[in-house]
Design an enzyme around this catalytic site. Sequence first.
Site, PDB file in Angstrom:
ATOM      1  CE  LYS A 130       0.533 -68.167 -31.047  1.00  0.00           C
ATOM      2  NZ  LYS A 130       0.787 -66.742 -31.333  1.00  0.00           N
TER       3      LYS A 130
HETATM    4  N1  GLU Z   1      -0.383 -65.359 -34.425  1.00  0.00           N
HETATM    5  C1  GLU Z   1      -0.374 -63.935 -34.423  1.00  0.00           C
HETATM    6  C2  GLU Z   1       0.364 -63.391 -33.224  1.00  0.00           C
HETATM    7  O1  GLU Z   1       1.178 -64.068 -32.650  1.00  0.00           O
HETATM    8  C3  GLU Z   1      -1.775 -63.333 -34.615  1.00  0.00           C
HETATM    9  C4  GLU Z   1      -2.758 -63.655 -33.544  1.00  0.00           C
HETATM   10  C5  GLU Z   1      -4.183 -63.174 -33.878  1.00  0.00           C
HETATM   11  O2  GLU Z   1      -4.375 -62.462 -34.847  1.00  0.00           O
HETATM   12  O3  GLU Z   1      -5.072 -63.569 -33.138  1.00  0.00           O
HETATM   13  O4  GLU Z   1       0.213 -62.267 -32.849  1.00  0.00           O
END
Ligand code: GLU
Length: 440
Positions: A130
């Site tokens: 993240k």
């Molecule tokens: N931000 C989204 C999540 O929390 C998508 C993450 C992604 O597609 O890599 O799942």
Amino acid sequence: MTDLLTATTASTVSDAPNASPATSDAHIATPLTDARAQLAEAISLLGYGDGLHRMLATPRRELTVAVPLRMDDGSQRLYTGYRVQHNFSRGPAKGGLRYAPNVDLDEVRALAMWMTWKCALLDVPYGGAKGGIAIDPREHSTAELERVTRRYTSEILPIIGPERDIPAPDIGTDEQTMAWIMDTYSVNSGYTVPGIVTGKPISLGGSQGRASATSRGVTHIALAALRHAGLDPARSTAAVQGFGKVGADAARFLAEAGVRVTAVSDQYGAVHRSGGLDIEALADHARATGSVVGFAGGEALDGAALLMQDVDLLVPAAVEGVLHDGNAGDVLARVIVEGANGPTTPAADRILRERGVLVVPDILANAGGVIVSYFEWVQANQAYWWRADEVESRLEERMLSAWQHVLGYAEARDLSLRTAATALAVERVAEAHRLRGLYP
Ligand code: GLU
């Protein structure tokens, strides 16, 4: 390459693996303490030792970067950005990029850990990551957001890549943000690298169905969970917290499926209509004014009251920690489907379970986004594009088979769906660790 990295060493977790899950949220409950408490429960269920626990509680790599920004008026600001790679035993790290004023390293660590479990649970070949910048995107022009995104990208460039770590949108970022990241990365590479991000505009190699994928997945799971709880979706009511990337489309898809969506909120307030809100009209209003507040097709409601609505289904689709030990006892919904990451604290989980509320955890319920991110990455790497109906049927199949798998595991062992889902995911990651062995 390693020398280029200014990675902070992973902070000590001496308090984490050995700590028992908190029995109350009263003290320092943060997304990271919640995530670690969930991990601790899965580790003890699986009977794994301390060494593995410590490794899984600790991000593999974390980078904190200063992000200077030249404002449109010529002045200069400085923001702090992060990228945390929690695990890459099952493949490249994967996860979104969040722009919000309160982003900090511990929040990003928690979100990265949840990405690892989400990818493992849905069996997409990724680890978890993240990123975030502690910035309020609403205070900036498009040009300023472009500059801050490009500078942040160039600062984290050494650790990202289509086979290393693949960012995607999250709160406060969108497909335009992804296009700037892709361009910055590609210019530095000397050629176009569409696989560096997912959630790109379709014209740059994005996938059909990606923008609404999280909400579609939430809806598939919500309908299955309602039926499992003995409720007919066409006679059910729902409240949705958050009217952003996840909540707005989830409310729309639920309404299309016949669910009466009686209350919706955003960070400014909430609206209610017992006969069901007209979600299309509400979306038009929110697009025009920036909020659901003031919508003529419903009565105003206090934002906090949204979670206590007398509905069959509650979809928290905003931020972490909104259901805690101070309000979980007042939730009237029969089923909770987590569109957000980490909306329910461990203490709230216990209260809700005692009260017979079915909670479908984030790592299952909101996995539609990363599933279609995976489809997008596969398509981009092959330069071959799928039709929208192909994307959507593959998404549905994966969501529903994961739902059955988690449900079966939970029922066989009398576990909550969260504990079952986390244990299944941790087991997969641990298996990858075991097969690969510890180097050196
Ligand atoms: N931000 C989204 C999540 O929390 C998508 C993450 C992604 O597609 O890599 O799942």
